[in-house]
Design a protein around this motif. Structure first.
Motif, PDB file in Angstrom:
ATOM      1  N   THR A  22       0.826  -1.208   0.000  1.00 36.09           N
ATOM      2  CA  THR A  22       0.000   0.000   0.000  1.00 36.09           C
ATOM      3  C   THR A  22       0.858   1.255   0.000  1.00 36.09           C
ATOM      4  OG1 THR A  22      -1.747  -1.162   1.193  1.00 36.09           O
ATOM      5  CG2 THR A  22      -1.811   1.244   1.251  1.00 36.09           C
ATOM      6  N   GLN A  23       2.033   1.192   0.619  1.00 33.37           N
ATOM      7  CA  GLN A  23       2.900   2.370   0.727  1.00 33.37           C
ATOM      8  C   GLN A  23       3.812   2.534  -0.482  1.00 33.37           C
ATOM      9  OE1 GLN A  23       4.588   2.992   4.790  1.00 33.37           O
ATOM     10  NE2 GLN A  23       3.596   1.025   5.269  1.00 33.37           N
ATOM     11  N   MET A  24       3.790   1.595  -1.410  1.00 32.91           N
ATOM     12  CA  MET A  24       4.628   1.709  -2.602  1.00 32.91           C
ATOM     13  C   MET A  24       3.896   2.478  -3.698  1.00 32.91           C
ATOM     14  SD  MET A  24       6.322  -2.073  -2.872  1.00 32.91           S
ATOM     15  CE  MET A  24       7.398  -2.722  -1.583  1.00 32.91           C
ATOM     16  N   ASP A  25       4.697   3.017  -4.621  1.00 33.82           N
ATOM     17  CA  ASP A  25       4.111   3.803  -5.710  1.00 33.82           C
ATOM     18  C   ASP A  25       3.436   2.905  -6.749  1.00 33.82           C
ATOM     19  OD1 ASP A  25       5.027   6.090  -4.473  1.00 33.82           O
ATOM     20  OD2 ASP A  25       6.924   6.096  -5.598  1.00 33.82           O
ATOM     21  N   LEU A  26       4.122   1.839  -7.171  1.00 34.17           N
ATOM     22  CA  LEU A  26       3.614   0.887  -8.176  1.00 34.17           C
ATOM     23  C   LEU A  26       3.007   1.629  -9.368  1.00 34.17           C
ATOM     24  CD1 LEU A  26       1.875  -1.713  -5.800  1.00 34.17           C
ATOM     25  CD2 LEU A  26       4.242  -1.657  -6.583  1.00 34.17           C
ATOM     26  N   PRO A  27       3.794   2.403 -10.084  1.00 36.54           N
ATOM     27  CA  PRO A  27       3.235   3.259 -11.143  1.00 36.54           C
ATOM     28  C   PRO A  27       2.648   2.491 -12.323  1.00 36.54           C
ATOM     29  CG  PRO A  27       5.637   3.261 -11.228  1.00 36.54           C
ATOM     30  CD  PRO A  27       5.261   2.540  -9.975  1.00 36.54           C
ATOM     31  N   SER A  28       3.098   1.243 -12.562  1.00 35.71           N
ATOM     32  CA  SER A  28       2.627   0.492 -13.735  1.00 35.71           C
ATOM     33  C   SER A  28       1.519  -0.500 -13.408  1.00 35.71           C
ATOM     34  CB  SER A  28       3.808  -0.265 -14.375  1.00 35.71           C
ATOM     35  OG  SER A  28       4.853   0.621 -14.746  1.00 35.71           O
ATOM     36  N   LEU A  29       1.066  -0.544 -12.164  1.00 33.27           N
ATOM     37  CA  LEU A  29       0.082  -1.545 -11.748  1.00 33.27           C
ATOM     38  C   LEU A  29      -1.256  -1.324 -12.448  1.00 33.27           C
ATOM     39  CD1 LEU A  29      -0.398  -3.935  -9.794  1.00 33.27           C
ATOM     40  CD2 LEU A  29      -1.277  -2.264  -8.153  1.00 33.27           C
ATOM     41  N   HIS A  30      -1.761  -2.396 -13.092  1.00 31.64           N
ATOM     42  CA  HIS A  30      -3.049  -2.323 -13.788  1.00 31.64           C
ATOM     43  C   HIS A  30      -3.992  -3.461 -13.404  1.00 31.64           C
ATOM     44  CE1 HIS A  30      -1.493   0.893 -16.171  1.00 31.64           C
ATOM     45  NE2 HIS A  30      -0.605   0.140 -16.780  1.00 31.64           N
ATOM     46  N   ARG A  31      -3.452  -4.641 -13.100  1.00 29.67           N
ATOM     47  CA  ARG A  31      -4.299  -5.806 -12.810  1.00 29.67           C
ATOM     48  C   ARG A  31      -3.984  -6.339 -11.413  1.00 29.67           C
ATOM     49  NH1 ARG A  31      -3.249 -10.207 -16.154  1.00 29.67           N
ATOM     50  NH2 ARG A  31      -1.135  -9.448 -16.541  1.00 29.67           N
ATOM     51  N   VAL A  32      -5.035  -6.592 -10.639  1.00 29.33           N
ATOM     52  CA  VAL A  32      -4.874  -7.024  -9.245  1.00 29.33           C
ATOM     53  C   VAL A  32      -5.814  -8.192  -8.980  1.00 29.33           C
ATOM     54  CG1 VAL A  32      -5.155  -6.375  -6.820  1.00 29.33           C
ATOM     55  CG2 VAL A  32      -4.185  -4.735  -8.456  1.00 29.33           C
ATOM     56  N   ALA A  33      -5.299  -9.196  -8.246  1.00 26.96           N
ATOM     57  CA  ALA A  33      -6.115 -10.323  -7.796  1.00 26.96           C
ATOM     58  C   ALA A  33      -5.864 -10.521  -6.313  1.00 26.96           C
ATOM     59  CB  ALA A  33      -5.765 -11.593  -8.573  1.00 26.96           C
ATOM     60  N   LEU A  34      -6.927 -10.473  -5.523  1.00 19.34           N
ATOM     61  CA  LEU A  34      -6.830 -10.647  -4.070  1.00 19.34           C
ATOM     62  C   LEU A  34      -7.506 -11.961  -3.698  1.00 19.34           C
ATOM     63  CD1 LEU A  34      -7.694  -7.021  -2.863  1.00 19.34           C
ATOM     64  CD2 LEU A  34      -5.440  -8.015  -3.312  1.00 19.34           C
ATOM     65  N   TYR A  35      -6.687 -12.979  -3.425  1.00 19.32           N
ATOM     66  CA  TYR A  35      -7.207 -14.300  -3.055  1.00 19.32           C
ATOM     67  C   TYR A  35      -7.110 -14.461  -1.540  1.00 19.32           C
ATOM     68  CZ  TYR A  35      -6.777 -15.528  -8.007  1.00 19.32           C
ATOM     69  OH  TYR A  35      -6.901 -15.569  -9.367  1.00 19.32           O
ATOM     70  N   MET A  36      -8.084 -13.933  -0.845  1.00 20.16           N
ATOM     71  CA  MET A  36      -8.055 -14.027   0.615  1.00 20.16           C
ATOM     72  C   MET A  36      -9.451 -13.755   1.145  1.00 20.16           C
ATOM     73  SD  MET A  36      -6.056 -10.422   1.292  1.00 20.16           S
ATOM     74  CE  MET A  36      -4.864 -10.806   0.019  1.00 20.16           C
ATOM     75  N   ASN A  37      -9.664 -14.150   2.386  1.00 18.83           N
ATOM     76  CA  ASN A  37     -10.947 -13.884   3.022  1.00 18.83           C
ATOM     77  C   ASN A  37     -11.044 -12.415   3.386  1.00 18.83           C
ATOM     78  OD1 ASN A  37     -11.792 -16.574   2.919  1.00 18.83           O
ATOM     79  ND2 ASN A  37     -10.649 -17.062   4.783  1.00 18.83           N
ATOM     80  N   ILE A  38     -12.034 -11.754   2.831  1.00 16.81           N
ATOM     81  CA  ILE A  38     -12.205 -10.326   3.075  1.00 16.81           C
ATOM     82  C   ILE A  38     -12.707 -10.113   4.503  1.00 16.81           C
ATOM     83  CG2 ILE A  38     -13.374  -8.243   2.274  1.00 16.81           C
ATOM     84  CD1 ILE A  38     -11.352  -9.416   0.305  1.00 16.81           C
ATOM     85  N   ALA A  39     -12.293  -9.005   5.075  1.00 22.63           N
ATOM     86  CA  ALA A  39     -12.710  -8.687   6.449  1.00 22.63           C
ATOM     87  C   ALA A  39     -14.230  -8.589   6.531  1.00 22.63           C
ATOM     88  CB  ALA A  39     -12.066  -7.381   6.896  1.00 22.63           C
ATOM     89  N   SER A  40     -14.745  -8.818   7.715  1.00 21.64           N
ATOM     90  CA  SER A  40     -16.199  -8.796   7.926  1.00 21.64           C
ATOM     91  C   SER A  40     -16.751  -7.411   7.620  1.00 21.64           C
ATOM     92  CB  SER A  40     -16.521  -9.185   9.363  1.00 21.64           C
ATOM     93  OG  SER A  40     -15.895  -8.288  10.269  1.00 21.64           O
ATOM     94  N   PRO A  41     -18.022  -7.349   7.167  1.00 17.97           N
ATOM     95  CA  PRO A  41     -18.625  -6.052   6.825  1.00 17.97           C
ATOM     96  C   PRO A  41     -18.567  -5.066   7.993  1.00 17.97           C
ATOM     97  CG  PRO A  41     -20.001  -7.884   6.108  1.00 17.97           C
ATOM     98  CD  PRO A  41     -18.927  -8.466   6.950  1.00 17.97           C
ATOM     99  N   GLY A  42     -18.335  -3.842   7.634  1.00 26.84           N
ATOM    100  CA  GLY A  42     -18.345  -2.775   8.631  1.00 26.84           C
ATOM    101  C   GLY A  42     -17.017  -2.519   9.293  1.00 26.84           C
ATOM    102  N   THR A  43     -15.991  -3.328   8.984  1.00 26.26           N
ATOM    103  CA  THR A  43     -14.674  -3.124   9.597  1.00 26.26           C
ATOM    104  C   THR A  43     -13.675  -2.704   8.540  1.00 26.26           C
ATOM    105  OG1 THR A  43     -14.091  -5.451   9.281  1.00 26.26           O
ATOM    106  CG2 THR A  43     -15.165  -4.849  11.355  1.00 26.26           C
TER     107      THR A  43
END
Length: 673
Positions: A499-520
């Motif tokens: 999150t703290q990196m610039d990653l100027p060329s980033l275009h495609r992202v895949a998040l394979y993880m359990n998302i935090a519970s709603p409201g948090t």
């Protein structure tokens, strides 16, 4: 410039002609169950194409729905000349009264395909009344041994066929689908064999139970052969044994007519040299000769072959590797020039092969300079001594692609060796898990600065290994991964760092993880919010991260992969007044239900509640679970067809897992009889 009709005909024939192997296909799924634009579109190009293509289009007619039957009936009524072009007719159902008019107006039919898999709700009155109006030379019967229907519609067709025996004086060949004992159809088969000019009967490879039936029909005096159709790609079994001499004299294998593959017309043979002392390129300067031999070996050792994906391709690659090694045994020159091609693309299939590679690199470190791609996908365990793998990575300064299995872990020292040695050339790093043996150990993230050309990064996590933990007090290398375009993460612990990196060329992202519970609040939401303007393709397990929608977090995405659950409201995170201007493609999956019925019901609920009014740019909805029906009966009952046609009204295509979309079929008017 206008072309002669003969040339136009040759141009259009491949697109309009129906091959014989497709017309006579007796498999349970019709080869004509396709979802592409009709070939008849060629007739709309110009008048010349219409004139030439019309006889080609009508030469073989395939009818698969009531609407097609009515459309053909209307066409033949308005222009009786069209009926004379029909030579082969394939009827895959009953299709009501219009079939009688079709058969009446098509006097030149020579080949007739009739299906006996007709639902009780279908009408066969037209087919039964029309069969006596033609006189074909070949009749093909489709049926299923394990599902012999006996409803009124089927019995009506059977009675009509048996009544046509005396009228069909041209019938020369009959094809039956039965390979075992079929008591409900035995009288029908025997009756059909009474055609006066019948010469050839055809059956699939039979079992002993059908031999008594074959003996019975073999007694017809005019019969010349009972052909057994071989199953393609299977070895011919022996013909059925029988003590009946008449049957034995008639049985023979039918000629197999599969799709012909291109045959090499010229076969080059190596001729012995006229001068035994001749050496190729002997008089060529040494540096020129080596460049020529190097180029020859480049192609001979298949240095440009595609990466293996399936198990069969990997097995073929292992065989190819052993063949490549033979080139190195020709001479010292071939060994020196071919060695880089042997090591360029390495796919290691076992722990033993990895051990051999490390041993070779320990003995000759310079071999590592030839390695450009390394695939560990089939290895689940790394060396017990991690220093060996660390030393191997330090020998690979030109490594461009490294792929491992997510069950495989590397120690931190090996990861650092990889970064320091190949960080300047590595463009893809997939499947890595860094083993944190000491959970309390902290590492500096500065090592990530070495990956300055990396374009694809996939970080996996495994429950048995603690994920790597970076020292929060160390300076964050914000300029790391300047070329990174694709990021796949299944370990939440690295998200604060990314999150703290610039990653100027980033275009495609895949998040394979359990998302935090709603409201948090969550690390995922913070990461997406930081890089929101750059991301145009996103894959997540849910459209809601905490209390926010990914559509809100990423306003510029054009492709979204997500999973829905029955407890969701299926509105894709829509809120009052919200509009997402760029989302063009949505790929939706869900967890499988307990039964197939549950799956269908849940997808039905999804489409009923789906609201895409806030997605004005959406043009494709892909559902990998979608299965397009292959019959008219299936189309009427299909949930997917109803959903696809409802979405088409809004300009949205519903596609299956391979990207095949639904093309609306002709519809039969309910007011017509």
């Amino acid at each position: 410039m206008s072309l002669p009709d003969e040339i136009i005909s040759e141009i259009l024939s491949p697109a309009l002609k129906v091959p014989e192997y497709m017309f006579s296909n007796l498999s349970s799924q019709s080869p004509f169950a396709k979802y592409t634009v009709s070939s008849s579109a060629a007739l709309l190009v110009c008048k010349a194409w219409l004139r030439v293509a019309t006889p080609l289009l009508y030469h073989v007619v395939i009818i698969r729905s009531k609407a097609q039957a009515r459309a053909l009936c209307d066409a033949l009524r308005q222009n009786k000349v069209l009926g004379r072009f029909i030579k082969k007719l394939r009827m895959e159902g009953g299709y009501g009264g219009p079939v009688q008019d079709i058969l009446r107006n098509a006097p030149n039919i020579t080949d007739l395909f009739i299906s006996l898999q007709i639902h009780s709700s279908d009408s066969t009155s037209g087919l039964a009344a029309g069969l006596p109006l033609i006189n074909p030379t070949r009749v093909i019967i489709f049926d299923e041994d394990k599902n012999l229907l006996r409803n009124k519609a089927v019995l009506q067709v059977l009675d009509s066929l048996e009544g046509c025996v005396k009228k069909w004086t041209n019938v020369h060949t009959l094809l039956f689908p039965y390979h075992t004992k079929v008591s409900p159809r035995e009288s029908f088969v025997v009756a059909m064999c009474a055609c006066s000019n019948l010469k050839i009967l055809s059956f699939p490879p039979p079992d002993p139970l059908i031999v008594p039936l074959l003996i019975k029909i073999a007694q017809y005096p005019g019969l010349e052969a009972i052909e057994i159709r071989p199953i393609s790609k299977q070895k011919k079994r022996s013909l059925p044994l029988s003590t009946d001499p008449r049957l034995g004299s008639l049985l023979r294998w039918a000629k197999d007519t599969p799709i012909k593959a291109p045959v090499r017309k010229y076969i080059l043979t190596a001729c012995p040299p006229t001068d035994p002392s001749f050496q190729p390129l002997a008089t060529t300067p040494e540096d020129t000769a080596e460049r020529i031999w190097s180029r020859i070996l480049f192609f001979a050792m298949l240095a440009l072959e595609p990466r293996p994906k399936t198990a069969l391709q990997k097995q073929q690659q292992r065989l190819a590797n052993s063949k490549r090694a033979r080139f190195l045994l020709v001479s010292k020159t071939f060994h020196r020039l071919g060695l880089p091609y042997l090591y360029r693309y390495l796919s290691l299939q076992s722990h033993t092969s990895l051990r051999r590679l490390v041993t070779s690199l320990d003995a000759v470190p310079s071999l590592g300079e030839y390695i450009h791609e390394l695939d560990f996908r089939n290895i689940f365990k790394i060396y017990d001594d991690p220093e060996n793998l660390e030393s191997a990575f330090r020998c690979m300064p030109r490594l461009e692609r490294l792929v491992v299995d997510s069950r495989l872990s590397l120690d931190w020292e090996s990861f650092c060796a990889l970064a320091e040695t190949a960080g300047g050339t590595l463009t893809e790093l997939t499947g890595f898990v860094v083993n944190q043996e000491d959970p309390s150990a902290l590492h500096s993230p500065a090592v990530l600065e070495h990956f300055n050309v990396l374009r694809s990064l996939s970080l996996k996590s495994a429950k048995r290994f603690a994920p790597v933990f970076f020292d929060a007090t160390a300076a964050i290398p914000t300029a790391s991964f300047p070329a990174l375009e694709f990021l796949s993460v299944s370990s939440r612990e690295v998200l604060p760092l990314l999150t703290q990196m610039d990653l100027p060329s980033l275009h495609r992202v895949a998040l394979y993880m359990n998302i935090a519970s709603p409201g948090t609040p969550s690390d995922e939401a913070r990461f997406l919010r930081q890089h929101r303007d750059k991301i145009w393709s996103l894959r997540v397990d849910t459209v809601m991260i905490g209390a926010e929608s990914v559509l809100d977090l990423c306003p510029n995405i054009s492709i979204l992969f997500c999973r829905v659950a029955p407890q969701d409201d299926y509105n894709l995170g829509a809120r009052t007044g919200f509009q997402h201007a760029f989302l063009r493609k949505l790929v939706v999956t869900k967890y499988s239900g307990r039964t197939k019925t549950d799956d269908v019901n849940e997808w039905g609920d999804f489409f009923a509640a789906l609201d895409v009014s806030h997605l004005p740019a959406l043009c494709e909805l892909r559902v990998p679970a979608c299965e397009w029906p292959t019959t008219e009966y299936g189309i009427v009952k299909s949930l997917w067809v109803k959903a696809a046609e409802n979405l088409l009204v809004r300009g949205i295509k519903l596609t299956n897992k391979t990207g095949v979309e639904w093309h609306p079929r002709l519809r039969a008017s309910t007011s017509r009889r």
